[in-house]
Scaffold this motif. Structure first.
Motif, PDB file in Angstrom:
ATOM      1  N   MET A 120       0.820  -1.206   0.000  1.00  0.00           N
ATOM      2  CA  MET A 120       0.000   0.000   0.000  1.00  0.00           C
ATOM      3  C   MET A 120       0.860   1.263   0.000  1.00  0.00           C
ATOM      4  N   SER A 121       1.867   1.308   0.855  1.00  0.00           N
ATOM      5  CA  SER A 121       2.698   2.503   0.981  1.00  0.00           C
ATOM      6  C   SER A 121       3.478   2.786  -0.303  1.00  0.00           C
ATOM      7  N   ALA A 197      11.008  -7.497  -5.191  1.00  0.00           N
ATOM      8  CA  ALA A 197      11.243  -7.395  -6.633  1.00  0.00           C
ATOM      9  C   ALA A 197       9.916  -7.315  -7.397  1.00  0.00           C
ATOM     10  N   LEU A 198       8.964  -8.160  -7.014  1.00  0.00           N
ATOM     11  CA  LEU A 198       7.648  -8.109  -7.667  1.00  0.00           C
ATOM     12  C   LEU A 198       6.972  -6.768  -7.414  1.00  0.00           C
ATOM     13  N   LEU A 199       7.099  -6.252  -6.211  1.00  0.00           N
ATOM     14  CA  LEU A 199       6.514  -4.955  -5.877  1.00  0.00           C
ATOM     15  C   LEU A 199       7.138  -3.836  -6.711  1.00  0.00           C
ATOM     16  N   LEU A 200       8.442  -3.875  -6.915  1.00  0.00           N
ATOM     17  CA  LEU A 200       9.117  -2.836  -7.707  1.00  0.00           C
ATOM     18  C   LEU A 200       8.690  -2.888  -9.166  1.00  0.00           C
ATOM     19  N   VAL A 201       8.551  -4.088  -9.706  1.00  0.00           N
ATOM     20  CA  VAL A 201       8.103  -4.226 -11.093  1.00  0.00           C
ATOM     21  C   VAL A 201       6.696  -3.652 -11.257  1.00  0.00           C
ATOM     22  N   PHE A 202       5.809  -4.014 -10.347  1.00  0.00           N
ATOM     23  CA  PHE A 202       4.439  -3.516 -10.417  1.00  0.00           C
ATOM     24  C   PHE A 202       4.400  -1.996 -10.255  1.00  0.00           C
ATOM     25  N   SER A 203       5.156  -1.459  -9.313  1.00  0.00           N
ATOM     26  CA  SER A 203       5.145  -0.016  -9.054  1.00  0.00           C
ATOM     27  C   SER A 203       5.692   0.765 -10.239  1.00  0.00           C
ATOM     28  N   PHE A 204       6.747   0.247 -10.877  1.00  0.00           N
ATOM     29  CA  PHE A 204       7.282   0.890 -12.082  1.00  0.00           C
ATOM     30  C   PHE A 204       6.207   0.982 -13.161  1.00  0.00           C
ATOM     31  N   THR A 235      -6.359   1.220  -3.053  1.00  0.00           N
ATOM     32  CA  THR A 235      -5.516   0.582  -2.037  1.00  0.00           C
ATOM     33  C   THR A 235      -6.302   0.166  -0.797  1.00  0.00           C
ATOM     34  N   PHE A 236      -7.269   0.963  -0.377  1.00  0.00           N
ATOM     35  CA  PHE A 236      -8.034   0.607   0.815  1.00  0.00           C
ATOM     36  C   PHE A 236      -9.047  -0.498   0.541  1.00  0.00           C
ATOM     37  N   LEU A 237      -9.610  -0.528  -0.665  1.00  0.00           N
ATOM     38  CA  LEU A 237     -10.543  -1.603  -1.020  1.00  0.00           C
ATOM     39  C   LEU A 237      -9.749  -2.788  -1.552  1.00  0.00           C
ATOM     40  N   SER A 238      -9.021  -3.420  -0.658  1.00  0.00           N
ATOM     41  CA  SER A 238      -8.166  -4.549  -0.997  1.00  0.00           C
ATOM     42  C   SER A 238      -8.020  -5.423   0.243  1.00  0.00           C
ATOM     43  N   ASN A 239      -7.148  -6.405   0.156  1.00  0.00           N
ATOM     44  CA  ASN A 239      -6.915  -7.284   1.310  1.00  0.00           C
ATOM     45  C   ASN A 239      -5.685  -6.871   2.102  1.00  0.00           C
ATOM     46  N   VAL A 240      -5.339  -5.586   2.047  1.00  0.00           N
ATOM     47  CA  VAL A 240      -4.169  -5.100   2.775  1.00  0.00           C
ATOM     48  C   VAL A 240      -4.371  -5.229   4.279  1.00  0.00           C
ATOM     49  N   PHE A 241      -5.561  -4.872   4.779  1.00  0.00           N
ATOM     50  CA  PHE A 241      -5.800  -4.832   6.222  1.00  0.00           C
ATOM     51  C   PHE A 241      -6.535  -6.058   6.743  1.00  0.00           C
ATOM     52  N   VAL A 260      -4.333  -4.424  -6.703  1.00  0.00           N
ATOM     53  CA  VAL A 260      -3.614  -4.287  -5.429  1.00  0.00           C
ATOM     54  C   VAL A 260      -3.801  -5.542  -4.582  1.00  0.00           C
ATOM     55  N   THR A 261      -4.984  -6.150  -4.635  1.00  0.00           N
ATOM     56  CA  THR A 261      -5.220  -7.395  -3.900  1.00  0.00           C
ATOM     57  C   THR A 261      -4.331  -8.514  -4.415  1.00  0.00           C
ATOM     58  N   HIS A 262      -4.252  -8.654  -5.736  1.00  0.00           N
ATOM     59  CA  HIS A 262      -3.382  -9.686  -6.312  1.00  0.00           C
ATOM     60  C   HIS A 262      -1.929  -9.453  -5.910  1.00  0.00           C
ATOM     61  N   LEU A 263      -1.498  -8.205  -5.941  1.00  0.00           N
ATOM     62  CA  LEU A 263      -0.114  -7.900  -5.587  1.00  0.00           C
ATOM     63  C   LEU A 263       0.147  -8.152  -4.103  1.00  0.00           C
ATOM     64  N   ALA A 264      -0.757  -7.692  -3.245  1.00  0.00           N
ATOM     65  CA  ALA A 264      -0.573  -7.891  -1.801  1.00  0.00           C
ATOM     66  C   ALA A 264      -0.543  -9.367  -1.452  1.00  0.00           C
ATOM     67  N   THR A 265      -1.408 -10.155  -2.071  1.00  0.00           N
ATOM     68  CA  THR A 265      -1.418 -11.600  -1.813  1.00  0.00           C
ATOM     69  C   THR A 265      -0.120 -12.245  -2.270  1.00  0.00           C
ATOM     70  N   ALA A 266       0.343 -11.854  -3.455  1.00  0.00           N
ATOM     71  CA  ALA A 266       1.578 -12.434  -3.980  1.00  0.00           C
ATOM     72  C   ALA A 266       2.767 -12.092  -3.092  1.00  0.00           C
ATOM     73  N   VAL A 267       2.891 -10.838  -2.681  1.00  0.00           N
ATOM     74  CA  VAL A 267       4.008 -10.426  -1.829  1.00  0.00           C
ATOM     75  C   VAL A 267       3.921 -11.113  -0.473  1.00  0.00           C
ATOM     76  N   ARG A 268       2.716 -11.192   0.088  1.00  0.00           N
ATOM     77  CA  ARG A 268       2.522 -11.825   1.399  1.00  0.00           C
ATOM     78  C   ARG A 268       2.925 -13.295   1.361  1.00  0.00           C
ATOM     79  N   GLU A 269       2.507 -13.997   0.313  1.00  0.00           N
ATOM     80  CA  GLU A 269       2.810 -15.428   0.214  1.00  0.00           C
ATOM     81  C   GLU A 269       4.284 -15.679  -0.082  1.00  0.00           C
ATOM     82  N   LEU A 270       4.888 -14.841  -0.906  1.00  0.00           N
ATOM     83  CA  LEU A 270       6.317 -15.005  -1.191  1.00  0.00           C
ATOM     84  C   LEU A 270       7.140 -14.824   0.076  1.00  0.00           C
TER      85      LEU A 270
END
Length: 305
Positions: A120-121, A197-204, A235-241, A260-270
């Motif tokens: 999210m940040s 790394a996945l977060l940086l690719v998505f953010s770019f 970002t708030f309507l996601s599974n971040v919290f 954002v949900t797909h990204l948060a889940t992927a980062v969390r699981e990795l």
């Protein structure tokens, strides 16, 4: 006798002065002839005598503009506030506010929250790319960029490459704070690196949305306002919290398909040591869509502005 002497001296002085003036004019004329501007044919021969330097490659030009973005941070270090103080505040505030209510304890909630709040940040920080682009446009810097014999997208790509460094700093700060208050990633160092790394690719890729707004809108305040309207619901309507299963059915349909949900889940699981292939594929797929759609629109606006 006295009068003659005076006359002689006067004539001599006059003669000497005349000779000096004549000599000065002569030397000035010689100097002028020596440093006269070359003729057109001489100048042309001088210019074509040597081969032109090679045109910079797309990678070289993009890295140069990326370094320019980093130098701006060097001269205005206050720009790092949003990637240092802001992430620390986010981690501490949400962990201690919601930890006991949602998970029963801070130590339990931080395991779920930290990867999500990291996503999210960093995603929220991406909107400052559009502000930087708009500021340079207002200063007339882009008019100079368009006259350079470089790869056309290089200035935009350079902005985003410079911001990737900022995202990396924000990630390091948040992970450090998380480790201090009890976060323990089961995936170890490798899992954390893969998640970042996945977060940086998505953010770019996601930042191309804000470059479009930076070119499209008239002022940096407009860019900030529109960016907030887009990024806060996303970002708030996601599974971040929280887990989406606790949400109403109509809201789950949106949240479960949010990038954002797909990204948060992927980062969390990795970071937990798992391999969420579906969510990784979704995150990378969204990244390709962002670049293909908003990157194309950005360059169309850049060429026409």
């Amino acid at each position: 006798m006295s009068t003659g002497t005076t006359s002689t001296d006067t004539d001599t002085g006059t003669g000497t002065g005349t000779g000096t003036d004549t000599g000065t004019v002569t030397h000035a004329a010689d100097a002028g002839a020596e440093f006269a501007a070359p003729r057109a044919d001489e100048l042309a021969a001088l210019l074509v005598a040597k081969s032109r330097p090679p045109r910079p490659s797309p990678l070289s030009a993009s890295l140069t503009f990326g370094w320019r973005a980093m130098l701006k941070i060097k001269h205005v270090p206050e720009q790092l506030f949003d990637v240092t103080a802001f992430p620390i505040m986010m981690v501490l505030m949400y962990t201690y506010l919601f930890g006991g209510a949602l998970a029963g304890s801070v130590s339990a909630y931080i395991q779920f929250l930290l990867p999500g709040i990291l996503v999210m940040s960093v995603v929220m920080i991406t909107m400052y790319t559009g502000v930087s682009v708009n500021t340079d446009i207002e200063k007339g810097v882009f008019d100079r960029f368009r006259t350079l014999p470089i790869w056309r997208p290089a200035p935009m790509v350079g902005y985003l490459l410079g911001d990737v460094v900022r995202y990396l700093i924000a990630s390091a700060v948040m992970l450090s704070v998380g480790l201090l208050i009890g976060y323990r990633p089961d995936g170890g160092v490798l899992g954390v690196l893969l998640g970042v790394a996945l977060l940086l690719v998505f953010s770019f890729s996601f930042s191309w949305i804000w470059t479009m707004f930076g070119l499209l809108l008239r002022s940096e305040k407009s860019v900030m306002g529109v960016s907030m309207m887009v990024i806060f619901p996303l970002t708030f309507l996601s599974n971040v919290f929280v887990d989406p299963k606790t949400m109403p059915g109509w809201l789950q349909a949106f949240v479960n398909n949010s990038p954002v949900t797909h990204l948060a889940t992927a980062v969390r699981e990795l970071m937990a040591g798992n391999w969420p292939a579906a969510d990784i594929a979704w995150s990378l797929g969204w990244s390709v869509v962002f670049v293909a759609v908003f990157g194309a629109v950005t360059m169309r606006l850049y060429n026409r502005r």
